[in-house]
Scaffold this motif. Structure first.
Motif, PDB file in Angstrom:
ATOM      1  N   ILE A   8      48.177 -59.271 -11.120  1.00 37.68           N
ATOM      2  CA  ILE A   8      48.537 -57.937 -11.600  1.00 37.68           C
ATOM      3  C   ILE A   8      47.776 -56.871 -10.819  1.00 37.68           C
ATOM      4  CG2 ILE A   8      48.349 -56.364 -13.556  1.00 37.68           C
ATOM      5  CD1 ILE A   8      48.955 -58.740 -15.383  1.00 37.68           C
ATOM      6  N   LYS A   9      46.477 -57.075 -10.642  1.00 39.81           N
ATOM      7  CA  LYS A   9      45.662 -56.012 -10.049  1.00 39.81           C
ATOM      8  C   LYS A   9      45.757 -55.982  -8.525  1.00 39.81           C
ATOM      9  CE  LYS A   9      44.002 -54.620 -13.959  1.00 39.81           C
ATOM     10  NZ  LYS A   9      44.327 -53.300 -14.523  1.00 39.81           N
ATOM     11  N   VAL A  10      45.902 -57.141  -7.900  1.00 43.88           N
ATOM     12  CA  VAL A  10      45.892 -57.167  -6.441  1.00 43.88           C
ATOM     13  C   VAL A  10      47.320 -57.236  -5.887  1.00 43.88           C
ATOM     14  CG1 VAL A  10      45.038 -58.363  -4.398  1.00 43.88           C
ATOM     15  CG2 VAL A  10      43.643 -58.292  -6.472  1.00 43.88           C
TER      16      VAL A  10
ATOM     17  N   ASN B  72      36.825 -67.677   3.932  1.00 48.94           N
ATOM     18  CA  ASN B  72      37.213 -66.418   3.279  1.00 48.94           C
ATOM     19  C   ASN B  72      36.031 -65.450   3.176  1.00 48.94           C
ATOM     20  OD1 ASN B  72      35.778 -67.731   1.328  1.00 48.94           O
ATOM     21  ND2 ASN B  72      37.287 -67.463  -0.306  1.00 48.94           N
TER      22      ASN B  72
ATOM     23  N   LEU C  36      44.961 -61.902 -13.889  1.00 52.64           N
ATOM     24  CA  LEU C  36      44.176 -60.729 -13.465  1.00 52.64           C
ATOM     25  C   LEU C  36      44.478 -60.314 -12.022  1.00 52.64           C
ATOM     26  CD1 LEU C  36      41.778 -58.759 -14.240  1.00 52.64           C
ATOM     27  CD2 LEU C  36      40.320 -60.354 -13.004  1.00 52.64           C
ATOM     28  N   ALA C  37      44.283 -61.232 -11.093  1.00 56.93           N
ATOM     29  CA  ALA C  37      44.459 -60.873  -9.687  1.00 56.93           C
ATOM     30  C   ALA C  37      45.928 -60.607  -9.322  1.00 56.93           C
ATOM     31  CB  ALA C  37      43.850 -61.942  -8.786  1.00 56.93           C
TER      32      ALA C  37
ATOM     33  N   ARG D 270      44.410 -70.528 -11.498  1.00 54.30           N
ATOM     34  CA  ARG D 270      44.092 -69.131 -11.183  1.00 54.30           C
ATOM     35  C   ARG D 270      44.203 -68.877  -9.685  1.00 54.30           C
ATOM     36  NH1 ARG D 270      38.154 -66.812 -12.469  1.00 54.30           N
ATOM     37  NH2 ARG D 270      37.607 -68.328 -10.873  1.00 54.30           N
ATOM     38  N   ALA D 271      43.698 -69.818  -8.891  1.00 54.63           N
ATOM     39  CA  ALA D 271      43.768 -69.646  -7.445  1.00 54.63           C
ATOM     40  C   ALA D 271      45.223 -69.732  -6.967  1.00 54.63           C
ATOM     41  CB  ALA D 271      42.911 -70.701  -6.747  1.00 54.63           C
TER      42      ALA D 271
ATOM     43  N   MET E 272      47.838 -66.629  -6.995  1.00 53.67           N
ATOM     44  CA  MET E 272      47.951 -65.644  -5.911  1.00 53.67           C
ATOM     45  C   MET E 272      48.869 -66.139  -4.799  1.00 53.67           C
ATOM     46  SD  MET E 272      46.404 -62.830  -6.513  1.00 53.67           S
ATOM     47  CE  MET E 272      45.893 -62.023  -4.995  1.00 53.67           C
TER      48      MET E 272
ATOM     49  N   MET F 254      40.492 -70.300  -3.751  1.00 48.26           N
ATOM     50  CA  MET F 254      39.256 -71.074  -3.710  1.00 48.26           C
ATOM     51  C   MET F 254      38.909 -71.614  -5.095  1.00 48.26           C
ATOM     52  SD  MET F 254      35.860 -70.317  -1.691  1.00 48.26           S
ATOM     53  CE  MET F 254      34.652 -71.595  -1.458  1.00 48.26           C
TER      54      MET F 254
ATOM     55  N   ARG G  28      41.710 -63.010   2.141  1.00 51.05           N
ATOM     56  CA  ARG G  28      41.361 -63.453   0.780  1.00 51.05           C
ATOM     57  C   ARG G  28      42.588 -63.585  -0.104  1.00 51.05           C
ATOM     58  NH1 ARG G  28      35.693 -60.235  -0.099  1.00 51.05           N
ATOM     59  NH2 ARG G  28      34.431 -61.761   1.017  1.00 51.05           N
ATOM     60  N   ARG G  29      43.589 -62.719   0.109  1.00 57.72           N
ATOM     61  CA  ARG G  29      44.818 -62.850  -0.677  1.00 57.72           C
ATOM     62  C   ARG G  29      45.543 -64.147  -0.322  1.00 57.72           C
ATOM     63  NH1 ARG G  29      45.513 -57.221   0.060  1.00 57.72           N
ATOM     64  NH2 ARG G  29      46.703 -57.576   1.952  1.00 57.72           N
TER      65      ARG G  29
ATOM     66  N   ASP H 135      40.631 -58.482   3.263  1.00 51.91           N
ATOM     67  CA  ASP H 135      41.510 -58.488   2.087  1.00 51.91           C
ATOM     68  C   ASP H 135      42.727 -59.369   2.322  1.00 51.91           C
ATOM     69  OD1 ASP H 135      39.804 -56.844   0.795  1.00 51.91           O
ATOM     70  OD2 ASP H 135      40.962 -55.004   1.074  1.00 51.91           O
TER      71      ASP H 135
ATOM     72  N   LYS I 140      49.989 -56.597  -7.648  1.00 52.80           N
ATOM     73  CA  LYS I 140      50.795 -55.607  -8.382  1.00 52.80           C
ATOM     74  C   LYS I 140      52.061 -56.228  -8.965  1.00 52.80           C
ATOM     75  CE  LYS I 140      48.026 -52.278  -7.003  1.00 52.80           C
ATOM     76  NZ  LYS I 140      46.976 -51.845  -7.928  1.00 52.80           N
TER      77      LYS I 140
END
Lengths: 255, 411
Positions: free
Chosen positions: A116-118, A61, A113-114, A162-163, A166, A94, A89-90, A86, A120
């Motif tokens: 919502i922010k990445v 990545n 966090l990701a 968390r990983a 996504m 990791m 990584r999405r 990008d 959406k």
């Protein structure tokens, strides 16, 4: 949720390395890595320290940039194109040796966090998914706590959640249990075993031989920046071909 | 060991060996010593003042000052009292402190982030900026800017910018909205309120814009649908502002304020109208902001670098953009490291404004020095020390409250 429908043939390679080289200054860390990982395959990477195994999976990545050769993830080539970086990584989750949870955010906010922010995602949806993931890694009651309030094993399980939030197709583990106290290693490995059973594609740098034997489809042994030997765990552990592999296994099995 | 006499024991332990008793005794002895020393010092001063007939006391505060103050942002006449004149000077200092800190923080953050830029040229320019302005005495820098401003043409040959703004050795004059007087509708006390009505309606419009922005941002996060918070918030503010404007225009019988454009007047071409930042204030602000921003830039750089590399890797591995990483992961963590030394720099800027007298700005210290000609110096200096102390404590309080709010939980 992470069990993707098997619409692609099993021979489909999700990660492909073609003659990948990497230098740190004048130090040649990766010396022509060529291998591929099938969709759903679990690959354990072993090797002495300094052999380039971390650099190898961090190149997937682009936490480490390769200088020669080609890397493809899910059909996308890792190039200098920001859009490619990008996209990969999405698609790739990791987990780090030192957890790297965000200390200023609560567990639930670390996980959402990701998304919502990445991605959406609406907050409610992201939070529902996050709670489901916390349930899956066995710590639903810790959602509102902050990382510093959790044990190492709990932190690493949050990092896995968390990983996963996504919805990656590939999970990379860089020595996920090396920073843990012995009694916490098991709870993290249990989560990883469950993930392996669910069909996730996984690349794992680890020294946990028991885990490798049981969960891996293939073991890659690296030394001095090259892949020395690879094969199914049964052959690899019982009947290694290369001298360097034998020496390494002898060292870690008899310490 | 011999049996300790029963009278001198506490909890069965001889008092001279009891940890708590020893600590308390030392505390009390040192407190008594400090109080005695301070009392001796002040009684000495008081005696000396009396013996030598040095004027002392605070009666002068209600006397008329009878001296003009070069620059003031609140009404002032030479017939006002010493006390009020000191207050006017303190507001001059406070204005420099507040505006200066805001500008220095903004510039400092920009330079600090620039120093860490992967762009070689940007990083080097920022580095050179920091090394230069941090290492030259502030007074020299202030005088340097002062002489640059002095070398600008005099008012009668003023530079004109865009046909509307003027820059000369007396300062910078720009067009500025000035409230127009109340219409016939107002009478007496209400007329004085008229200009503020527009300010109030403008404030309501801006606040409404922020509320709309906030609601839509939240909706965007909750639902994941694009809600255009910035555009909508701005539109709401403009719309409500326009409605307020029209309403006031009807009530007022005139536009609530008019743009006053500065223009040279009279034989000497004195600039009248608009808003003029006089040379002293202009130079003091430039000097303090540029000097303090160099220190703030270093603080910001250190703060950002204090965030562990693994944090950035985790954020990048999750697919956050470089700006997202800085805004959502790096900066919130760096702030914890940045805020305490940043408060120190706010204090430094406020206290350094006392050099303003050297370049002709009427701040607290220079006004006080002038006052010593007609009022007791010791009393005056006690007062301004208290004023600076109060301003510094206000900064510290604000900073500590903020720092407490952003602190990590559970750490």
């Amino acid at each position: 949720m992470t069990t993707a429908p098997e619409e692609t043939p099993a021979s489909d390679d999700i990660i492909v390395f073609k003659d990948v080289h990497k230098w740190f200054g004048s130090f040649h860390v990766l010396r022509g890595i060529t291998t591929s990982v099938r969709r759903g395959e679990k690959v354990v990477i072993m090797g002495p320290s300094g052999s380039g195994k971390s650099t190898f999976i961090r190149a997937v990545n682009r936490l480490e940039e390769h200088q020669r050769g080609q890397i493809f993830v899910d059909g996308v080539e890792m190039t200098n194109d920001v859009r490619h970086i990008d996209a990969i990584r999405r698609d790739v989750g990791m987990v780090f040796q030192s957890f790297n949870l965000f200390p200023h955010l609560s567990v639930i906010n670390n996980i959402t966090l990701a998304p919502i922010k990445v991605r959406k995602l609406p907050r409610r949806e992201a939070e529902q998914a996050a709670r489901a993931l916390l349930e899956r890694v066995g710590i639903p009651e810790q959602a509102e706590k902050y990382p510093a309030e959790l044990s190492g094993g709990q932190q690493q399980r949050v990092a896995i959640a968390r990983a996963l939030a996504m919805q990656p197709n590939v999970m990379l583990f860089d020595e996920p249990t090396s920073a843990l106290d012995p009694e916490m290693i098991r709870e993290v490995l249990d989560v990883m075993r469950e993930l392996a059973r669910s069909g996730m594609t996984m690349m794992i740098v680890t020294h946990e031989i028991g885990f490798a034997r049981e969960a891996a489809d293939r073991v890659i042994f690296m030394d001095e920046g090259t892949i020395v030997e690879e094969g199914p765990p049964k052959e690899f552990f019982i009947n290694p071909k290369e001298e360097r592999t034998k020496l390494f296994l002898h060292q870690i099995l008899t310490h | 060991m011999a049996q300790a006499p029963r009278v001198l024991t506490y909890q069965g332990i001889p008092v001279w060996r009891h940890v708590v008793i020893i600590q308390w005794t030392l505390q009390i002895v040192s407190a008594v010593l400090v109080v005695a020393l301070v009392a001796w010092f002040f009684s000495n001063i008081a005696n000396a003042i009396q013996d030598r007939n040095i004027p002392y006391g605070f009666d002068f505060l209600s006397r008329q000052y009878q001296t003009p103050i070069g620059e003031h942002f609140i009404p002032y006449e030479p017939s006002d009292t010493f006390g009020y004149a000191l207050f006017v000077a303190a507001t001059n200092t406070a204005i420099v402190a507040v505006v200066g800190v805001a500008l220095a923080t903004a510039l400092g953050i920009a330079v600090g982030v620039a120093r860490l830029s992967s762009n070689w040229l940007v990083a080097r320019i920022a580095g050179a900026y920091v090394e230069f302005f941090r290492n030259v005495p502030l007074l020299i820098q202030l005088l340097f800017w002062f002489y640059i401003v002095l070398s600008l043409p005099p008012t009668r040959n003023t530079h004109v910018l865009f046909g509307r703004a003027y820059i000369n050795n007396a300062g910078v004059s720009i067009p500025w909205p000035l409230p127009t007087g109340g219409g016939d509708l107002y009478s007496g006390g209400l007329a004085a309120l008229a200009p503020y009505l527009w300010l109030a309606s403008a404030a309501i419009a801006v606040a409404a814009g922020f509320v709309v922005h906030r609601i839509l941002t939240r909706r965007e996060i909750e639902t994941g649908r694009a809600s255009y918070p910035i555009i909508s918030g701005t539109a709401a503010a403009v719309l409500i502002g326009a409605v307020g404007w029209v309403a006031l225009m009807i009530v007022n019988g005139d536009a609530p304020f008019a743009i006053s454009t500065p223009a040279p007047q009279g034989a000497f071409g004195r600039i009248a109208g608009g808003f003029t930042v006089r040379a002293g204030l202009f130079v003091l602000l430039i000097g303090l902001v540029i000097y303090t921003a160099a220190f703030i830039a270093e603080i910001v750089r250190a703060g950002i670098q204090s965030v562990r590399k693994g944090q950035l890797e985790a954020a990048r591995a999750l697919g956050l953009s470089p700006i997202g990483v800085l805004r959502l992961v790096t900066f919130p963590q760096a702030l914890r490291v940045i805020v305490p030394p940043l408060i120190s720099q706010c204090l430094n800027l406020t206290k350094n404004s006392s050099l303003g007298g050297a370049i002709g700005y009427s701040e607290l210290t220079s006004v006080t020095i002038t006052m010593t000609q007609t009022a007791p110096a010791i009393s005056l200096f006690i007062l301004i020390m208290a004023s600076y102390l109060a301003m510094s404590l206000a900064w510290s309080l604000a900073g500590n409250l903020y720092n407490w709010r952003i602190g990590f939980k559970g750490a």
